[in-house]
Design a protein around this motif. Sequence first.
Motif, PDB file in Angstrom:
ATOM      1  N   HIS A  24     -52.105  22.240 -86.211  1.00 26.43           N
ATOM      2  CA  HIS A  24     -52.851  22.240 -87.331  1.00 26.43           C
ATOM      3  C   HIS A  24     -53.099  20.755 -87.551  1.00 26.43           C
ATOM      4  CE1 HIS A  24     -52.425  26.538 -88.044  1.00 26.43           C
ATOM      5  NE2 HIS A  24     -51.330  26.421 -88.010  1.00 26.43           N
ATOM      6  N   ASP A  25     -53.847  20.295 -88.300  1.00 27.49           N
ATOM      7  CA  ASP A  25     -54.385  19.038 -89.083  1.00 27.49           C
ATOM      8  C   ASP A  25     -53.411  18.792 -90.221  1.00 27.49           C
ATOM      9  OD1 ASP A  25     -55.551  18.184 -86.692  1.00 27.49           O
ATOM     10  OD2 ASP A  25     -57.510  19.033 -87.639  1.00 27.49           O
ATOM     11  N   VAL A  26     -52.564  17.941 -90.179  1.00 26.21           N
ATOM     12  CA  VAL A  26     -51.664  17.977 -91.552  1.00 26.21           C
ATOM     13  C   VAL A  26     -51.623  16.770 -92.251  1.00 26.21           C
ATOM     14  CG1 VAL A  26     -49.067  18.241 -92.340  1.00 26.21           C
ATOM     15  CG2 VAL A  26     -49.927  19.553 -90.104  1.00 26.21           C
ATOM     16  N   MET A  27     -51.753  16.805 -93.509  1.00 29.20           N
ATOM     17  CA  MET A  27     -51.695  15.647 -94.518  1.00 29.20           C
ATOM     18  C   MET A  27     -50.366  15.812 -95.243  1.00 29.20           C
ATOM     19  SD  MET A  27     -52.840  13.100 -96.436  1.00 29.20           S
ATOM     20  CE  MET A  27     -54.566  13.078 -95.944  1.00 29.20           C
ATOM     21  N   CYS A  28     -49.429  14.959 -94.934  1.00 31.38           N
ATOM     22  CA  CYS A  28     -48.150  14.883 -95.728  1.00 31.38           C
ATOM     23  C   CYS A  28     -48.262  13.764 -96.454  1.00 31.38           C
ATOM     24  CB  CYS A  28     -47.217  14.635 -94.590  1.00 31.38           C
ATOM     25  SG  CYS A  28     -45.618  14.270 -95.284  1.00 31.38           S
ATOM     26  N   VAL A  29     -47.901  14.038 -97.876  1.00 30.78           N
ATOM     27  CA  VAL A  29     -47.804  13.075 -98.972  1.00 30.78           C
ATOM     28  C   VAL A  29     -46.505  13.107 -99.686  1.00 30.78           C
ATOM     29  CG1 VAL A  29     -50.394  13.442 -99.400  1.00 30.78           C
ATOM     30  CG2 VAL A  29     -48.594  14.599-100.820  1.00 30.78           C
ATOM     31  N   ASP A  53     -38.824  12.907 -82.564  1.00 31.00           N
ATOM     32  CA  ASP A  53     -39.827  13.219 -81.423  1.00 31.00           C
ATOM     33  C   ASP A  53     -41.058  14.087 -81.734  1.00 31.00           C
ATOM     34  OD1 ASP A  53     -38.100  11.536 -79.946  1.00 31.00           O
ATOM     35  OD2 ASP A  53     -36.962  13.344 -78.970  1.00 31.00           O
ATOM     36  N   MET A  54     -40.614  15.257 -82.278  1.00 32.72           N
ATOM     37  CA  MET A  54     -41.587  16.031 -82.714  1.00 32.72           C
ATOM     38  C   MET A  54     -42.778  15.380 -83.567  1.00 32.72           C
ATOM     39  SD  MET A  54     -41.005  19.699 -82.717  1.00 32.72           S
ATOM     40  CE  MET A  54     -41.359  20.588 -83.933  1.00 32.72           C
ATOM     41  N   ILE A  55     -42.533  14.459 -84.493  1.00 27.01           N
ATOM     42  CA  ILE A  55     -43.505  13.843 -85.285  1.00 27.01           C
ATOM     43  C   ILE A  55     -44.422  12.706 -84.216  1.00 27.01           C
ATOM     44  CG2 ILE A  55     -43.837  12.016 -86.940  1.00 27.01           C
ATOM     45  CD1 ILE A  55     -41.600  13.443 -88.724  1.00 27.01           C
ATOM     46  N   GLU A  56     -43.625  12.310 -83.426  1.00 24.06           N
ATOM     47  CA  GLU A  56     -44.324  11.444 -82.566  1.00 24.06           C
ATOM     48  C   GLU A  56     -45.376  12.200 -81.463  1.00 24.06           C
ATOM     49  OE1 GLU A  56     -44.179   8.158 -82.194  1.00 24.06           O
ATOM     50  OE2 GLU A  56     -45.028   7.966 -80.331  1.00 24.06           O
ATOM     51  N   ASP A  57     -44.825  13.343 -80.938  1.00 24.32           N
ATOM     52  CA  ASP A  57     -45.638  14.174 -80.175  1.00 24.32           C
ATOM     53  C   ASP A  57     -47.005  14.506 -80.713  1.00 24.32           C
ATOM     54  OD1 ASP A  57     -43.624  13.906 -78.390  1.00 24.32           O
ATOM     55  OD2 ASP A  57     -43.006  15.976 -78.596  1.00 24.32           O
ATOM     56  N   ALA A  58     -46.906  14.681 -82.101  1.00 23.98           N
ATOM     57  CA  ALA A  58     -48.062  15.382 -82.722  1.00 23.98           C
ATOM     58  C   ALA A  58     -48.788  14.331 -83.804  1.00 23.98           C
ATOM     59  CB  ALA A  58     -47.708  16.469 -83.664  1.00 23.98           C
ATOM     60  N   LYS A  59     -48.447  12.964 -83.356  1.00 25.39           N
ATOM     61  CA  LYS A  59     -48.874  12.106 -84.368  1.00 25.39           C
ATOM     62  C   LYS A  59     -50.207  11.849 -84.428  1.00 25.39           C
ATOM     63  CE  LYS A  59     -48.950   8.046 -81.411  1.00 25.39           C
ATOM     64  NZ  LYS A  59     -48.011   7.042 -80.639  1.00 25.39           N
ATOM     65  N   ALA A  60     -51.230  12.203 -83.676  1.00 28.47           N
ATOM     66  CA  ALA A  60     -52.515  12.324 -83.746  1.00 28.47           C
ATOM     67  C   ALA A  60     -53.067  13.553 -84.725  1.00 28.47           C
ATOM     68  CB  ALA A  60     -53.300  12.763 -82.415  1.00 28.47           C
ATOM     69  N   GLN A  61     -52.273  14.364 -85.039  1.00 31.10           N
ATOM     70  CA  GLN A  61     -52.476  15.223 -86.121  1.00 31.10           C
ATOM     71  C   GLN A  61     -51.955  15.224 -87.271  1.00 31.10           C
ATOM     72  OE1 GLN A  61     -52.469  18.156 -82.553  1.00 31.10           O
ATOM     73  NE2 GLN A  61     -53.427  19.466 -84.021  1.00 31.10           N
ATOM     74  N   ILE A  62     -51.263  14.159 -87.589  1.00 27.02           N
ATOM     75  CA  ILE A  62     -50.484  14.019 -89.034  1.00 27.02           C
ATOM     76  C   ILE A  62     -51.025  12.817 -89.600  1.00 27.02           C
ATOM     77  CG2 ILE A  62     -48.433  13.719 -90.081  1.00 27.02           C
ATOM     78  CD1 ILE A  62     -46.797  14.630 -87.748  1.00 27.02           C
ATOM     79  N   PHE A  63     -51.593  12.990 -90.961  1.00 23.38           N
ATOM     80  CA  PHE A  63     -52.136  12.021 -91.442  1.00 23.38           C
ATOM     81  C   PHE A  63     -51.165  11.565 -93.028  1.00 23.38           C
ATOM     82  CE2 PHE A  63     -55.179  14.319 -89.408  1.00 23.38           C
ATOM     83  CZ  PHE A  63     -55.741  13.436 -88.614  1.00 23.38           C
TER      84      PHE A  63
END
Length: 436
Positions: A24-29, A53-63
């Motif tokens: 999923h594309d995630v916006m974390c505020v 590592d999990m955050i790093e792996d999916a960094k393209a999908q986290i805003f």
Amino acid sequence: MRISVIGAGYVGLVQTAIMANIGHDVMCVDSDPEKIKKLKNGECPIYEPELQDMIEDAKAQIFYGNTVEQAANWGEIVFVCVGTPEKEDGSPDLQYIDNVAKEIGESMREHIIVVNKSTVPPGTAHRVKEIIQKYQKFPTTFDVVSNPEFLREGCAIHDAMNGDRIVIGTDNWKTAEKLIEAYQELQTQVFLTDTISAEMIKYASNAFLATKISFINAIAQICEQVGADVKEVARGMGLDHRIGDKFLGAGIGWGGSCFGKDTSALIHIADQIGYDFKMLKATKEINEQMPKEFIQKIQTNLNGVNDKIIGVLGVAFKPDTDDMRDARSIPIIQKLVKEGAIVKVYDPVAKHNAEKILTNVQWTNTIEELAENTDAILIITEWKEFKDIKWREIKQKMRNPRIFDGRNMFEEEEMKRIGYEYYSIGRPNKEGIHNQ
Ligand code: UGA
């Protein structure tokens, strides 16, 4: 799917990491700009195995963002993961939930599903719905769901990926389908229920787990007096499937940010409807008693602690975390210092958090340094690395080789063979052991 997460604490960050890794594309505020700055720089603001590592792996999908407005206008599903700290009367403080609901109301422009992951009293989903409705500026439909979190600190990613169940509280089938779709990749069984029951499941689960630990700690007190070994008793009990072997580890009691807060909240909720939850009050009392019993054991066997040099192994509330909230190390160390002991401390990761709380202690960087000249070593947190300690070498450094094992990590026979006096919880010392 577009997902929003409000709150970048344990629950929010794990939810962000899991949702993004699913695809999923995630916006974390988060309202704390420092936290968001760190995250944007690829730095995880909390210590939790695998999370970075999990955050790093999916960094393209986290805003990342700083406002609820950004979250409300990004995701089809908006997870609310803000704190509900304990108020003085034991009730949970809902100000952060209320503020988020108000801001969602003010800023949402399209249909969204607001999902409450924070631990909140039964009825809060209805309360959130009312607040959103009250402040809505752009009239549109929305739904509020309860989806409590059951992960443990220290193994949060593992728990979130391999949970026993995902509880979804809603009376709207379409909303439930959307949530199930969001979680589908995890292949975890979903338990569908109404919002109030879902909210209650969270409190009941934590209260039950805390009670299970306090129960075995009460049994440990009896074991010590009658000559039984609580580890054997727990093992024998745990073989019964109706009981299970988890959360029967006797020790100096439970701590952390949840059990204390959630048991207080449930007692308060019960009080409000006129039910005196005596059992849960006893759960808390037993837990408060455990550090006191431990201190008493140390005082008796050291003939008082004044001027004694005591080394403490582990201060975090449990292993694999740097979290000090309600850690059992706090009352134990504070009391020993008050009684005149010189306390040396070692913890593999919690030092930076613990230093602010545990003053008047000497911090050491290695276990060898900790052991130097000590009259006793206490094991407060069962870090895995303590299993590999070379106790023979450590013994040479100590003034008096004594171990007080608050987590039952070792066996008396093993320690006795090396030449230690060894004390633990719920396991009586074998007769004559220290004279041999
Ligand atoms: C707890 C629950 O286990 C999670 O399911 C829940 O999601 C979480 O609270 C929460 O509400 O956020 P947590 O507090 O992170 O998780 O950690 P636990 O592993 O449950 O440990 C709590 C305390 O109990 C620790 O101090 C631990 O040392 C102690 N404990 C645990 C024992 O003394 N004996 C045991 O057998 C197990």
